[in-house]
Design an enzyme around this catalytic site. Structure first.
Site: not given
Length: 261
Positions: A8, A10
């Site tokens: 991922d 953020d």
């Protein structure tokens, strides 16, 4: 033997200041040399991810819009689009929620009606290719998802009002102020399954990193599933391992440890 690493963005790969780890390029080059595929899986649009990794994009697989759009060298796939009638109904429903702002996320770009400074500034971090329109219901594009922003009342108001749609749509929160509505079955976990099949990679050969609720489905698709130290408690419960926080460059440190075993 590890063959695919998925991260991922953020709260996971990126620091709180939205910076890549200082050793990212060195780690990426090592993965490339060892034949390990690196995958970025994010709620961000593809064009934002492409811009972030423009010096490396031919060697990275992008899972954008929480799995709604997948692009790899030589191919791309829209997993499923929101039907125009459904999109119009959702837009009108969200418009009625006080404090909720809408981003219509299409294959060709993102579309917004709200021009307030704070919203545009926040939205632009994740949707570099965007257009301001008068009426979202007239947008002509393949709609991958509808992102909803609420700076103040996401947990207390906006999410509860939209959660009831979960029988018909995939509802996922990607941060305390963002929520995504997608076609049922669209999520990062199913995107990883697709890539595993495409590249001939098993769960036992897969590593995933995540921090928030839109990463939950990924945690069951890899033997080496890592929740960041700063992750949501439910992600930590679902993961097999815990990495250092995103501000401690936890992803690259964990990758190096795995490769050095």
């Amino acid at each position: 033997m590890i063959k695919m690493i998925v991260s991922d963005m953020d709260g996971t790969l990126l620091s709180s200041n939205k910076q890549l780890p200082r050793d990212f390029l060195a780690v990426f080059n090592r993965l490339k040399a060892e034949g390990i595929q690196f995958v970025v899986a994010s709620g961000r649009q593809y064009y934002t991810l492409e811009d972030e990794f423009k010096h490396l994009n031919h060697n990275i697989v992008f899972v954008a819009e929480n799995g709604g759009f997948i692009k790899w060298s030589g191919g791309e796939m829209v997993t499923r689009s929101v039907k125009p009638k459904d999109a119009s109904g959702l837009i009108n429903r969200i418009r009625a929620i006080e404090g909720a702002n809408i981003v219509l996320c299409g294959k060709d770009g993102a579309y917004v009606e709200d021009t307030s400074k704070d919203f545009v500034s926040e939205m632009s971090k994740y949707y570099v290719r965007h257009k301001i329109v008068e009426d979202l219901t007239f947008v002509q594009d393949d709609i991958l998802k509808i992102a909803v922003n609420d700076f103040s009342n996401m947990e207390s108001s906006t999410y509860p009002q939209l959660k009831e749609l979960s029988n018909d749509f995939q509802i996922s929160t990607s941060s305390p102020i963002w929520l995504d509505i997608m076609p049922k079955g669209t999520n990062k976990g199913n995107a990883i399954k697709f890539l595993q099949e495409k590249f001939g990679v098993s769960k036992e050969q897969t590593v995933v990193f995540g921090d928030y609720l839109n990463d939950l489905e990924m945690m069951t698709e890899a033997k080496y599933s890592y929740a960041m130290a700063n992750a949501h408690s439910l992600v930590k419960e679902a993961a097999a391992f815990e990495a250092l926080s995103n501000d401690q460059e936890g992803v690259t440190k964990a990758i190096i440890a795995l490769l050095d075993e």
